[in-house]
Scaffold this active site. Structure first.
Site, PDB file in Angstrom:
ATOM      1  CE  LYS A 109     -11.019   4.792 -22.929  1.00 11.36           C
ATOM      2  NZ  LYS A 109     -10.207   6.003 -23.181  1.00 11.36           N
ATOM      3  N   GLY A 110     -11.758  -0.922 -26.529  1.00 12.90           N
ATOM      4  CA  GLY A 110     -11.435  -1.467 -27.851  1.00 12.90           C
ATOM      5  C   GLY A 110     -12.580  -2.173 -28.558  1.00 12.90           C
ATOM      6  CG  ASP A 140      -0.753  -9.313 -28.077  1.00 15.52           C
ATOM      7  OD1 ASP A 140      -0.216 -10.116 -28.848  1.00 15.52           O
ATOM      8  OD2 ASP A 140      -0.167  -8.285 -27.664  1.00 15.52           O
ATOM      9  NE  ARG A 148      -9.905   4.076 -27.757  1.00 21.18           N
ATOM     10  CZ  ARG A 148      -9.369   3.003 -27.169  1.00 21.18           C
ATOM     11  NH1 ARG A 148      -9.564   1.812 -27.669  1.00 21.18           N
ATOM     12  NH2 ARG A 148      -8.631   3.133 -26.077  1.00 21.18           N
TER      13      ARG A 148
END
Ligand code: IMP
Ligand code: MG
Length: 202
Positions: free
Chosen positions: A47-48, A107, A169
């Site tokens: 969802k990021g 990351d 978010r």
């Protein structure tokens, strides 16, 4: 505007709403120049990447489609385990199409490496990656970022689509959580993990 209740949890604003807006506009311009005369598909990683893909799409003045994938990874909520699986696949057949993967943050790079490999087997005409944030320090898998918003230090960030334990978010900026919030939420996530639940990716 996000309420004081949420803002109270934030220690520092790392990237302001305005800085994000400006950078996303620049990325859009770059993408328009590179894909001129072509039609592309933006593939958002849920969802990021939600906020980012919405703003980025509006900054790209080209015919484009938007599709989404959702990935799940086993592991702690703040550290990628590298074990990934697709929980929602694309609706679109990308064969022969120009595909641009839109991701919130890189990351270790393991998530993007996996997504790239999966999509490559479907024979798109081209496959590129656009990430909003890059934490280079943690890289384990070599992934080339064709478009990048910001390089950041190795610290856990929230906001503008990025979550901690599914919260934050909805912040319009990228921020750093107060350590005590982080500790609370980490304890919660660890408890869920011991219960054997999935930590949804995103
Ligand atoms: P990677 O596979 O280690 O590159 O993990 C990338 C994913 O981990 C991102 O798409 C995010 O969902 C999540 N992630 C990594 N760092 C952060 C962070 O600082 N805040 C929120 N989510 C993060
Ligand atoms: Mg993500």
């Amino acid at each position: 505007m996000v309420s004081e209740i949420v803002l109270d949890d934030i220690q520092d604003v790392l990237i302001t709403e305005e800085a994000i807006r400006n950078r996303v506009g620049e990325l859009g311009g770059q993408i328009v120049a590179d894909y001129e005369g072509k039609e592309l598909i933006l593939v958002g990683v849920l969802k990021g990447a939600l906020m980012f893909i919405v703003d980025l799409a509006r900054a790209i003045d080209l015919p484009l489609e938007i599709d989404f994938m959702a990935i799940s990874s086993y592991g702690k909520s703040t550290a990628s385990s590298g074990v990934v699986r697709i929980v929602k696949d694309l609706d679109t057949n990308i064969e022969g199409r120009h595909v641009l993967i839109v991701e919130d943050i890189v990351d270790t790079g393991l998530t993007l490496k996996y997504i790239r490999e999966v999509l490559e087997t479907r024979n798109p005409a081209s496959l590129r990656i656009c990430a909003l944030l890059d934490k280079k320090k943690q890289r384990k898998a070599d992934v080339r970022l064709d478009y990048l918003g910001f390089e950041i230090a190795d610290q856990f960030v929230v906001g503008y689509g990025l979550d901690f334990a599914e919260l934050y978010r909805n912040l319009a900026f990228i921020g750093i959580l107060k350590p005590e919030k982080y500790a609370d939420a980490q304890a919660m996530a660890d408890r869920q993990l011991r219960g054997g639940n999935y930590q949804p990716g995103g």
